[in-house]
Design a protein around this motif. Structure first.
Motif, mmCIF file in Angstrom:
data_model
loop_
_atom_site.group_PDB
_atom_site.id
_atom_site.type_symbol
_atom_site.label_atom_id
_atom_site.label_comp_id
_atom_site.label_asym_id
_atom_site.label_seq_id
_atom_site.Cartn_x
_atom_site.Cartn_y
_atom_site.Cartn_z
ATOM 1 N N SER A 132 -7.731 8.105 1.684
ATOM 2 C CA SER A 132 -8.873 7.476 2.332
ATOM 3 C C SER A 132 -8.746 7.557 3.853
ATOM 4 C CB SER A 132 -8.991 6.018 1.878
ATOM 5 O OG SER A 132 -10.087 5.394 2.485
ATOM 6 N N GLY A 133 -7.554 7.306 4.378
ATOM 7 C CA GLY A 133 -7.320 7.416 5.820
ATOM 8 C C GLY A 133 -7.516 8.833 6.320
ATOM 9 N N PRO B 149 -10.021 2.997 -3.128
ATOM 10 C CA PRO B 149 -10.223 3.066 -1.680
ATOM 11 C C PRO B 149 -11.007 4.299 -1.230
ATOM 12 C CG PRO B 149 -7.990 2.371 -2.157
ATOM 13 C CD PRO B 149 -8.614 2.791 -3.469
ATOM 14 N N SER C 227 1.631 3.916 -4.658
ATOM 15 C CA SER C 227 0.333 4.197 -5.255
ATOM 16 C C SER C 227 0.139 3.431 -6.556
ATOM 17 C CB SER C 227 0.202 5.691 -5.527
ATOM 18 O OG SER C 227 -1.042 5.959 -6.097
ATOM 19 N N TRP D 124 0.809 -1.214 0.000
ATOM 20 C CA TRP D 124 0.000 0.000 0.000
ATOM 21 C C TRP D 124 0.843 1.265 0.000
ATOM 22 C CZ3 TRP D 124 0.343 3.621 3.836
ATOM 23 C CH2 TRP D 124 1.010 3.225 4.997
ATOM 24 N N PRO E 13 -0.496 7.594 -2.108
ATOM 25 C CA PRO E 13 -1.385 6.432 -2.266
ATOM 26 C C PRO E 13 -2.826 6.796 -1.906
ATOM 27 C CG PRO E 13 0.605 5.810 -1.098
ATOM 28 C CD PRO E 13 0.602 7.319 -1.184
ATOM 29 N N SER E 14 -3.774 6.263 -2.646
ATOM 30 C CA SER E 14 -5.177 6.566 -2.373
ATOM 31 C C SER E 14 -5.599 6.043 -0.999
ATOM 32 C CB SER E 14 -6.074 6.012 -3.471
ATOM 33 O OG SER E 14 -5.853 4.647 -3.659
ATOM 34 N N GLU E 15 -4.907 5.034 -0.482
ATOM 35 C CA GLU E 15 -5.192 4.563 0.879
ATOM 36 C C GLU E 15 -4.877 5.649 1.905
ATOM 37 O OE1 GLU E 15 -4.408 0.986 -1.656
ATOM 38 O OE2 GLU E 15 -3.444 2.925 -1.388
ATOM 39 N N THR E 16 -3.885 6.466 1.618
ATOM 40 C CA THR E 16 -3.538 7.572 2.507
ATOM 41 C C THR E 16 -4.638 8.629 2.483
ATOM 42 O OG1 THR E 16 -1.191 7.168 2.143
ATOM 43 C CG2 THR E 16 -1.799 9.341 2.981
#
Length: 118
Positions: free
Chosen positions: A103-104, A30, A24, A21, A98-101
């Protein structure tokens, strides 16, 4: 004063597979999954940009992979917030985030202001 090694925290090194993760894949999945689950309005454009608005209308999230103005500034994510009792603010993230970041970040924002998710 020297600390005993038993008092120092253990160093945790995740396996390489667990760090995927951190790089990116340039996918909005996410973030869009989170916002969709929260009931946000999500609109995609023919140019492949995506615009999301919170149910209360105070937060806008844009995924702008094909927006020329955004690319010139080095961003792909834009978040605009209009608080009820403070000055509006903007947070932007670049292509390498990263899109997870993102999203978080949004999950923390919604948790801090539950009205946004309603």
């Amino acid at each position: 004063m020297n600390a005993s090694s038993t008092l120092l925290p253990a160093v945790v090194r995740p396996a390489v597979e667990e760090r995927a993760w951190l790089s990116s894949d340039h996918c909005a999945g996410p973030v869009l999954e989170l916002l969709g689950a929260l009931g946000w309005a999500i609109v995609d454009t023919p140019e492949a940009n995506v615009h999301c608005t919170s149910p209360d209308g105070r937060v806008y999230v844009g995924w702008l992979p094909e927006d020329t103005a955004a690319w010139k500034r080095g961003i792909v994510w834009q978040i605009r917030v209009i608080p009820a009792d403070a000055e509006p603010w903007v947070q932007e993230f670049g292509l390498d985030t990263p899109s997870e970041t993102v999203s978080g970040f949004l999950a923390a924002l919604v948790a801090a202001c539950p009205r946004t998710a309603q």
